[in-house]
Design a protein around this motif. Structure first.
Motif, mmCIF file in Angstrom:
data_model
loop_
_atom_site.group_PDB
_atom_site.id
_atom_site.type_symbol
_atom_site.label_atom_id
_atom_site.label_comp_id
_atom_site.label_asym_id
_atom_site.label_seq_id
_atom_site.Cartn_x
_atom_site.Cartn_y
_atom_site.Cartn_z
ATOM 1 N N UNK A 1 5.346 5.131 -7.832
ATOM 2 C CA UNK A 1 6.812 5.342 -7.746
ATOM 3 C C UNK A 1 7.168 6.724 -8.106
ATOM 4 N N UNK A 2 7.985 7.318 -7.145
ATOM 5 C CA UNK A 2 8.593 8.514 -7.557
ATOM 6 C C UNK A 2 10.246 8.288 -7.260
ATOM 7 N N UNK B 1 0.687 -1.079 -0.073
ATOM 8 C CA UNK B 1 0.064 0.055 0.144
ATOM 9 C C UNK B 1 0.922 1.355 0.106
ATOM 10 N N UNK B 2 2.178 1.213 -0.429
ATOM 11 C CA UNK B 2 3.007 2.349 0.116
ATOM 12 C C UNK B 2 3.131 3.094 -1.316
ATOM 13 N N UNK B 3 3.224 4.322 -1.266
ATOM 14 C CA UNK B 3 3.725 5.167 -2.221
ATOM 15 C C UNK B 3 5.065 5.240 -2.209
ATOM 16 N N UNK B 4 6.102 4.633 -3.104
ATOM 17 C CA UNK B 4 7.439 4.292 -2.913
ATOM 18 C C UNK B 4 8.101 5.609 -3.528
ATOM 19 N N UNK B 5 9.039 6.135 -2.598
ATOM 20 C CA UNK B 5 10.384 6.887 -3.119
ATOM 21 C C UNK B 5 11.507 6.297 -3.312
ATOM 22 N N UNK B 6 12.332 6.253 -4.552
ATOM 23 C CA UNK B 6 13.522 5.962 -4.576
ATOM 24 C C UNK B 6 14.284 7.113 -4.784
ATOM 25 N N UNK B 7 15.310 7.242 -4.157
ATOM 26 C CA UNK B 7 15.944 8.680 -4.062
ATOM 27 C C UNK B 7 17.300 8.518 -3.919
ATOM 28 N N UNK C 1 9.261 17.486 3.329
ATOM 29 C CA UNK C 1 7.696 17.833 3.197
ATOM 30 C C UNK C 1 7.301 17.915 1.831
ATOM 31 N N UNK C 2 8.112 17.839 0.751
ATOM 32 C CA UNK C 2 7.690 17.415 -0.721
ATOM 33 C C UNK C 2 7.831 16.360 -1.225
ATOM 34 N N UNK C 3 8.810 15.439 -0.790
ATOM 35 C CA UNK C 3 9.075 14.176 -1.435
ATOM 36 C C UNK C 3 8.863 13.129 -0.416
ATOM 37 N N UNK C 4 9.106 13.286 0.829
ATOM 38 C CA UNK C 4 9.348 12.088 1.673
ATOM 39 C C UNK C 4 7.923 11.979 2.409
ATOM 40 N N UNK C 5 7.079 13.054 2.673
ATOM 41 C CA UNK C 5 5.859 12.812 3.447
ATOM 42 C C UNK C 5 4.972 11.974 2.663
ATOM 43 N N UNK C 6 4.439 11.091 3.384
ATOM 44 C CA UNK C 6 3.510 10.013 2.937
ATOM 45 C C UNK C 6 4.051 9.024 1.973
ATOM 46 N N UNK D 1 10.451 5.512 1.809
ATOM 47 C CA UNK D 1 11.765 6.147 1.135
ATOM 48 C C UNK D 1 12.902 4.961 1.035
ATOM 49 N N UNK D 2 13.493 4.608 0.061
ATOM 50 C CA UNK D 2 14.641 3.859 -0.273
ATOM 51 C C UNK D 2 15.456 4.601 -0.981
ATOM 52 N N UNK D 3 16.892 4.768 -0.366
ATOM 53 C CA UNK D 3 17.911 5.486 -0.695
ATOM 54 C C UNK D 3 19.167 4.521 -1.525
ATOM 55 N N UNK D 4 19.922 5.238 -2.382
ATOM 56 C CA UNK D 4 20.907 4.396 -2.789
ATOM 57 C C UNK D 4 22.090 5.414 -3.524
#
Length: 232
Positions: A186-187, A131-137, A150-155, A158-161
């Motif tokens: 996916x963002x 159910x996640x909105x996934x952020x790959x940053x 506030x703009x990207x991580x909220x809600x 997050x996976x970073x690399x």
């Protein structure tokens, strides 16, 4: 000596980390996103890890192996307790804003809601992925762009690399994450530097390979902290 000991099929292992958490002796560790038996003498051969594996990647074999060394296990566990890193333990976070001794006035709460955040350390089947909105940053983006939380991580989860520093292709693991979980979107947030192209390519290729049709976007941040574009 010849004795019963576990065997981990690397092809069937999905990197969830449940077996490593279940092993009381610390015989299993996550290495490059896969579970591995790190030392024969740490494995007692009782198989507490077996029922926790969702893919059936762990079985018993009988082979030449060092005998179980209870003293070595106790020494290792004691050292981990004193100096161990909790980086591979998956958990959800829910923390309110708190005053900081390093600043004056109100402090914004971190929007990070899960741990770990490194792509290499994240389990494939963590409950917070469904159910996640996934952020790959790219890991530099949170430093370059001041409003990252506030703009990207909220809600988002997050996976970073950084493919240049990690020296790996994230495509296979991101494909597993997208294929095996009900991710809603996916963002990808990357820096303008060329090496970040590897992160974008891995995420977009993983989405295609997963067979899922999700809303997605790629946002590029400049070195001086400006949003250059949001493409899809």
């Amino acid at each position: 000596m010849k004795r019963k000991i576990i065997h981990i099929d690397q092809q069937r292992c999905n990197g969830c980390g449940l077996c490593a958490n279940a092993c009381q002796e610390g015989a299993i560790a996550m290495v490059d996103g896969k579970a591995r038996l790190i030392r024969d003498d740490y494995c007692d051969g009782l198989g507490n890890c077996l029922p926790h594996c969702p893919t059936g990647a762990i079985t018993f074999v009988e082979r030449e192996a060092a005998p179980f060394d209870e003293a070595a296990v106790k020494a290792r566990m004691a050292a981990q307790s004193a100096h161990g890193c909790p980086g591979s333990a998956a958990r959800s976070l829910n923390r309110p804003a708190a005053p900081s001794p390093l600043s004056e006035g109100p402090v914004l709460a971190s929007q990070l809601r899960q741990w770990p955040v490194q792509i290499k350390l994240a389990p494939v089947n963590a409950p917070w992925l469904n159910g996640a909105h996934l952020l790959v940053a790219a890991d530099c983006t949170a430093y370059a762009y001041g409003n990252f939380h506030q703009q990207f991580l909220k809600g988002r989860v997050c996976l970073i690399g950084c493919p240049k520093l990690d020296g790996v292709d994230y495509t296979e693991k991101l494909t597993q994450i997208l294929r095996e979980n009900e991710v809603k979107s996916l963002t990808v947030v990357r820096m303008e530097v060329p090496c970040c192209g590897g992160l974008e390519h891995a995420a977009v290729t993983a989405l295609k390979n997963s067979g899922k049709f999700l809303p997605w976007q790629v946002v590029t941040v400049s070195i001086d902290g400006q949003i250059l574009d949001a493409a899809r």
